[in-house]
Design an enzyme around this catalytic site. Sequence first.
Site, PDB file in Angstrom:
ATOM      1  N   ARG A  96       0.411  -4.688  -4.204  1.00  0.00           N
ATOM      2  CA  ARG A  96       1.022  -3.424  -3.822  1.00  0.00           C
ATOM      3  C   ARG A  96       0.244  -2.848  -2.639  1.00  0.00           C
ATOM      4  O   ARG A  96      -0.964  -2.623  -2.733  1.00  0.00           O
ATOM      5  CB  ARG A  96       0.998  -2.438  -5.002  1.00  0.00           C
ATOM      6  CG  ARG A  96       1.600  -1.116  -4.620  1.00  0.00           C
ATOM      7  CD  ARG A  96       1.770  -0.141  -5.769  1.00  0.00           C
ATOM      8  NE  ARG A  96       2.202   1.105  -5.162  1.00  0.00           N
ATOM      9  CZ  ARG A  96       1.709   2.303  -5.425  1.00  0.00           C
ATOM     10  NH1 ARG A  96       0.776   2.457  -6.347  1.00  0.00           N
ATOM     11  NH2 ARG A  96       2.140   3.362  -4.783  1.00  0.00           N
ATOM     12  N   HIS A 141       2.514   6.725   1.358  1.00  0.00           N
ATOM     13  CA  HIS A 141       1.337   6.900   0.504  1.00  0.00           C
ATOM     14  C   HIS A 141       0.489   8.038   1.095  1.00  0.00           C
ATOM     15  O   HIS A 141      -0.674   7.841   1.463  1.00  0.00           O
ATOM     16  CB  HIS A 141       0.558   5.595   0.383  1.00  0.00           C
ATOM     17  CG  HIS A 141      -0.222   5.477  -0.888  1.00  0.00           C
ATOM     18  ND1 HIS A 141       0.062   4.565  -1.877  1.00  0.00           N
ATOM     19  CD2 HIS A 141      -1.281   6.188  -1.346  1.00  0.00           C
ATOM     20  CE1 HIS A 141      -0.797   4.702  -2.879  1.00  0.00           C
ATOM     21  NE2 HIS A 141      -1.628   5.685  -2.589  1.00  0.00           N
ATOM     22  N   GLU A 187       3.144   9.127  -5.835  1.00  0.00           N
ATOM     23  CA  GLU A 187       2.594  10.348  -6.441  1.00  0.00           C
ATOM     24  C   GLU A 187       3.012  11.634  -5.712  1.00  0.00           C
ATOM     25  O   GLU A 187       2.155  12.350  -5.160  1.00  0.00           O
ATOM     26  CB  GLU A 187       1.058  10.250  -6.520  1.00  0.00           C
ATOM     27  CG  GLU A 187       0.586   9.087  -7.361  1.00  0.00           C
ATOM     28  CD  GLU A 187      -0.935   9.061  -7.562  1.00  0.00           C
ATOM     29  OE1 GLU A 187      -1.627   9.946  -7.036  1.00  0.00           O
ATOM     30  OE2 GLU A 187      -1.428   8.158  -8.262  1.00  0.00           O
ATOM     31  N   ASN A 327       1.833   5.586 -12.230  1.00  0.00           N
ATOM     32  CA  ASN A 327       0.387   5.530 -11.987  1.00  0.00           C
ATOM     33  C   ASN A 327      -0.282   6.361 -13.068  1.00  0.00           C
ATOM     34  O   ASN A 327       0.041   7.548 -13.223  1.00  0.00           O
ATOM     35  CB  ASN A 327       0.025   6.168 -10.643  1.00  0.00           C
ATOM     36  CG  ASN A 327       0.477   5.338  -9.443  1.00  0.00           C
ATOM     37  OD1 ASN A 327       1.073   4.272  -9.603  1.00  0.00           O
ATOM     38  ND2 ASN A 327       0.199   5.844  -8.259  1.00  0.00           N
ATOM     39  N   TYR A 329      -4.233   6.872 -15.337  1.00  0.00           N
ATOM     40  CA  TYR A 329      -5.620   6.456 -15.479  1.00  0.00           C
ATOM     41  C   TYR A 329      -6.279   6.944 -16.767  1.00  0.00           C
ATOM     42  O   TYR A 329      -7.218   6.347 -17.240  1.00  0.00           O
ATOM     43  CB  TYR A 329      -6.435   6.974 -14.287  1.00  0.00           C
ATOM     44  CG  TYR A 329      -6.073   6.307 -12.972  1.00  0.00           C
ATOM     45  CD1 TYR A 329      -6.732   5.163 -12.556  1.00  0.00           C
ATOM     46  CD2 TYR A 329      -5.045   6.797 -12.175  1.00  0.00           C
ATOM     47  CE1 TYR A 329      -6.403   4.525 -11.364  1.00  0.00           C
ATOM     48  CE2 TYR A 329      -4.703   6.165 -10.971  1.00  0.00           C
ATOM     49  CZ  TYR A 329      -5.387   5.037 -10.579  1.00  0.00           C
ATOM     50  OH  TYR A 329      -5.055   4.404  -9.402  1.00  0.00           O
ATOM     51  N   GLU A 395      -0.187   1.639 -10.857  1.00  0.00           N
ATOM     52  CA  GLU A 395      -1.630   1.845 -10.711  1.00  0.00           C
ATOM     53  C   GLU A 395      -2.232   2.116 -12.078  1.00  0.00           C
ATOM     54  O   GLU A 395      -1.699   2.912 -12.852  1.00  0.00           O
ATOM     55  CB  GLU A 395      -1.970   3.062  -9.828  1.00  0.00           C
ATOM     56  CG  GLU A 395      -1.745   2.873  -8.364  1.00  0.00           C
ATOM     57  CD  GLU A 395      -2.125   4.103  -7.540  1.00  0.00           C
ATOM     58  OE1 GLU A 395      -2.982   4.899  -7.981  1.00  0.00           O
ATOM     59  OE2 GLU A 395      -1.546   4.263  -6.460  1.00  0.00           O
TER      60      GLU A 395
END
Length: 494
Positions: A96, A141, A187, A327, A329, A395
């Site tokens: 990506r 991005h 995002e 995405n 985390y 992500e």
Amino acid sequence: MKRLPIFIALIALSLADDINPRKFPKTFKLGVANAAPQIEGGWNEDGKGETIWDRFAHKHPEKIADRSTPDVACDSYHKYKEDIALIKAMGLDHYRLSIAWSRVLPTGYTDKVNKAGVEYYKNVFKELKENDIKPMVTLYHWDLPQPLQDQMNGWLNESIVDVFGDYAKFAFETFGDDVDWWITVNEPKQVCQSGYGTGGYAPGVVGSGVTDYSCARNILLAHARAWHIYNELYRSKNKGKVAIVVDASWSEPGSDSDADRAAAERATQFEVGLYANPVFNGDWPEVVKRRVAERSKMEGYEESRLPAFSEREIAYLKGTSDYLALNTYSTMMVSAAGEAPLTASFEHDKNVRYWAEPDWPKDGPWWFYDLPWGLRKFLNWLKRTYNNPEIVVTENGYVTGDDTLEDDKRIHYFRGYLSACLDAIYKDNVNLTAYTAWSIMDDWEWTGGYTSFLGLYKVNFTDPERPRIKRKSADFFAGVAKNRCLLDPSECID
Ligand SMILES: *[C@@H]1O[C@H](CO)[C@@H](O)[C@H](O)[C@H]1NC(C)=O
Ligand SMILES: *[C@@H]1O[C@H](CO)[C@@H](O)[C@H](O)[C@H]1NC(C)=O
Ligand SMILES: *[C@@H]1O[C@H](CO)[C@@H](O)[C@H](O)[C@H]1NC(C)=O
């Protein structure tokens, strides 16, 4: 009595190591990610235009942890072949990456094409093809061409829908034969809530609760424009897929109380639903519409600070994501909070209290908690909320407190989160088709500069050659790609 503690200790150990022994489905894809402004460097080389992050870092070094710039970063503009060789060596399926809008269109507009920039990405895609690695390509991005911010206020001007549409069409036309997976915007929550809300990110516009919602509206319409262009002009020929990436930490209810459960749901609707609901169901989430309307009224606004979509726009937005790109985390506990002061603010509209259990594993000063169950719950929430879409993790990764090569904590994180993916696939029937680790290597982490370590490879940023140095986690990830499983091959189950 004597044996009991040992027995309990063994159970605790086996729970901690409860890794799913199944093999990933044959069609499942494993890859790594990064993005142009974080690795390419070459910020003004060969005709590339300035971006809002170039400007932000140059003008406001005090806002970057180490006062650094993305001017050189990992120098992938010159070292892309080496990067692709690393991905090949790890045996991965996809990479990506993002196209820097201002590298191909320096002013943002299609009337001035930078041939050297087009050539660069053509070469990257050619190299990927020769190595049998599929590109997953992000158009935006966060790196808005600076002229679009200066001349038209960037994402706050509805005319950007046309400008982004033109850029997307240019990219589909130019690179469409090379790309199956397209991502319009990475995002949007960070772009809008930070870039045009708190002002913590480029371009540093402050106006939380007002301008961030205008940004959200324009970014969603721009995404939909790009999707429709692809759908009408390129889909039959190129057979690719187009999505927008949403991002959040998983919000876990702080208790079983109705108020805390509602708070956690509200948090996820403000963080994820604000961007996913329009593209899957056509409109803002109900709870977001209600909250912002109620608070706007209390604050004395004549209408809601959240700009409405017309019936025509709702129809235009609905169904414009071919898969759900996530995405994520970490996880946070979320509890109900008393009504916030009556000033316009995204956080006040959301109105929740975040906290973390003191024993949650993390490394360094970060908010990256190693809690795989959060990912599994998140995937199930997305399945339920958006009618079982295809989901791609675009992500996921772990920050370590230092740049050690012996990154066992990162391996622990990846093993657990990948196991959560297997649980979601096999136990919960979530249609998860790909997983993308962030990041192939350490990079320029926005306001974190070069002080935030997420790479499978370390980069020595003081060496002009920017050598990539393998971490233990790169071998772990390569092993997963090879065996399609998280355990020793002899313990894996088809
Ligand atoms: C919005 O963009 C258009 C087209 O570039 C421009 O003419 C107009 O002045 C912009 N409006 C604002 C408020 O910046
Ligand atoms: C998952 O999504 C893919 C791509 O849209 C589709 O081909 C497949 O049939 C889906 N699988 C299930 C089990 O729904
Ligand atoms: C990074 O590179 C510099 C310059 O070549 C060198 O002096 C330094 O030892 C390197 N650091 C590490 C950790 O390899």
